[in-house]
Design an enzyme around this catalytic site. Sequence first.
Site, PDB file in Angstrom:
ATOM      1  NE  ARG A  89      31.830  43.140  48.677  1.00  8.04           N
ATOM      2  CZ  ARG A  89      33.267  42.613  48.472  1.00  8.04           C
ATOM      3  NH1 ARG A  89      33.865  43.201  47.633  1.00  8.04           N
ATOM      4  NH2 ARG A  89      33.472  41.454  48.934  1.00  8.04           N
ATOM      5  NE  ARG A 142      32.811  35.323  46.804  1.00  2.32           N
ATOM      6  CZ  ARG A 142      33.246  34.102  47.536  1.00  2.32           C
ATOM      7  NH1 ARG A 142      33.040  33.053  47.208  1.00  2.32           N
ATOM      8  NH2 ARG A 142      34.237  34.242  48.162  1.00  2.32           N
ATOM      9  CB  SER A 199      36.403  39.823  49.832  1.00  6.39           C
ATOM     10  OG  SER A 199      36.290  39.505  48.760  1.00  6.39           O
ATOM     11  CG  ASP A 238      38.442  41.143  43.012  1.00  2.95           C
ATOM     12  OD1 ASP A 238      39.007  41.014  43.941  1.00  2.95           O
ATOM     13  OD2 ASP A 238      37.485  40.668  42.556  1.00  2.95           O
ATOM     14  CE  LYS A 262      35.349  37.643  43.476  1.00  2.00           C
ATOM     15  NZ  LYS A 262      36.766  38.140  43.074  1.00  2.00           N
ATOM     16  CE  LYS A 316      41.652  41.365  45.806  1.00  2.00           C
ATOM     17  NZ  LYS A 316      40.574  41.073  46.965  1.00  2.00           N
ATOM     18  CB  THR A 317      39.201  47.532  46.889  1.00  2.00           C
ATOM     19  OG1 THR A 317      38.990  46.239  46.413  1.00  2.00           O
ATOM     20  CG2 THR A 317      38.899  48.836  46.333  1.00  2.00           C
ATOM     21  CG  HIS A 322      41.260  37.087  43.951  1.00  2.00           C
ATOM     22  ND1 HIS A 322      40.933  36.652  45.300  1.00  2.00           N
ATOM     23  CD2 HIS A 322      40.294  38.041  43.987  1.00  2.00           C
ATOM     24  CE1 HIS A 322      39.794  37.383  45.842  1.00  2.00           C
ATOM     25  NE2 HIS A 322      39.539  38.165  45.164  1.00  2.00           N
TER      26      HIS A 322
END
Length: 511
Positions: A302, A42, A218, A237, A181, A222-223, A200
């Site tokens: 990713r 990003r 990120s 997410d 996003k 989390k994932t 988030h």
Amino acid sequence: MNGKVHYNLSPVQLVEAAIKRSEGQLTASGALRVSTGTYTGRSPNDKFVVDSPAVHNKIAWDNNKPFSADKFTQLYNRMLAYMQNRELFTFTGYAGADTENRISVQFVNEFAWQNLFVHQLFICPETQGAEITADYKVICLPGFTADPAIDGTRSEAFIVLNFEQRLVLIGGTHYAGEMKKSIFTVMNYILPERSILSMHCSANVGESGDTALFFGLSGTGKTTLSADPDRNLIGDDEHGWSDNGIFNIEGGCYAKCIGLKHETEPQIWEAIRFGAVLENVVIDQATRTPDFADGSITENTRVAYPVDYIPNALIPGVAGHPKTIVFLTADAFGVLPPISKLSTEQAMYHFLSGYTSKLAGTERGITEPQATFSACFGAPFLPLSPLRYAELLGEKLKRHNTNVFLINTGWSGGPYGVGNRMKLAFTRAMVTAAIEGQLEQVSYQLDPVFNVYVPESCPGVPAEILMPRNTWSDKAEYDRKAQELARLFVQNFNNFKQNMPSEIISAGPKG
């Protein structure tokens, strides 16, 4: 518009189109591998919000860059001219698994692979080919580059959100995560007005209906941690918390691939198949086999895939109120406890602080971890004041008696470069203990610097690593580093002290 426009093509058709147009390659597992060029993450400094009378008093301008309405119109017209005589791909789907609180979004793409990306990341219509009136539109044209002198942007790349016109313009960057996003930012604008907390976070649920949430920026896990074979995945997410419970905002997952191994993350590994999109992963040109250990292009490799590629995904992604919330942080100082339990006041403090270390590749220019504070664990995506989201969190924690834990997935035994990253097996054991209530009866110690309660024991975790000072050979150096980080917490929280209850201010570290 004189070019050919493809409406709502299937994933198979989009893969075929992407290959025919030389946009990517099929890998050995069937996933489509693409490159995003210069932008492999990003670009938050190139993101803007159109300042108009209808939204001016709602937007937190200290956290959002204003863009003039006139410049937006000019940029939009230039993009429309660029689209003339070009082949385009559109997809219209939903953001929000809760049918009462979802929005419909139309994406317009010049690349088939990016249209595949949004097809897999958002929620498809219940009826294939159904005509849907879009609440919002996203126009993403990576080949269109801005001229800062003409367009008022910072560089050739731009992400401009116009809440009044319900339109998002993206150009100059091939990184598909900007589309994802942008819509999350839209939901962060819409949902709080309905007293819904937009978050988030990832989420999963056990057989008994015990929902758990995982907050974090990120790269904090989390994932990985929500993809638990013993629990149903709600989403990885972005979620909303309404009076009815939790709902996934998305229809897919966007997982980091660097260092991915089948033995540690089998669900993500097996989701990398036909229909999935691999970004910037190095592949063997002879065998088309991905090398997930190779970060030579970027550490931010990713994969995007539909949530139902995870065998135990909950479809639709709707569940009850959370019993447990986990705040994830990757502490590069190596001084935060691996796990600690938070009161409601402490939870609001750490939610507003959003401390972690930005990991390499997540944003342009980040090549090694850097300490950072990101309000609500997602400041770049918050159009409103962080205090609004924290207020909603506090109300819901008290109403639903939710337990909150702070888990450090970062370093132990020393700072980044000296200590070691916390073992995933230990982190998983801590998460399991927190969710299953195994820490309800253990004894706790108050960390004198960070002012949180640390369990003296945790199933599956060596007791000596629970108090981080014990893992450092140089105790005086630990004390210095701990005080340094505590001072950073205090300095950062000065941004929120005005009108903040004293019990929340005093719930933080003692720097």
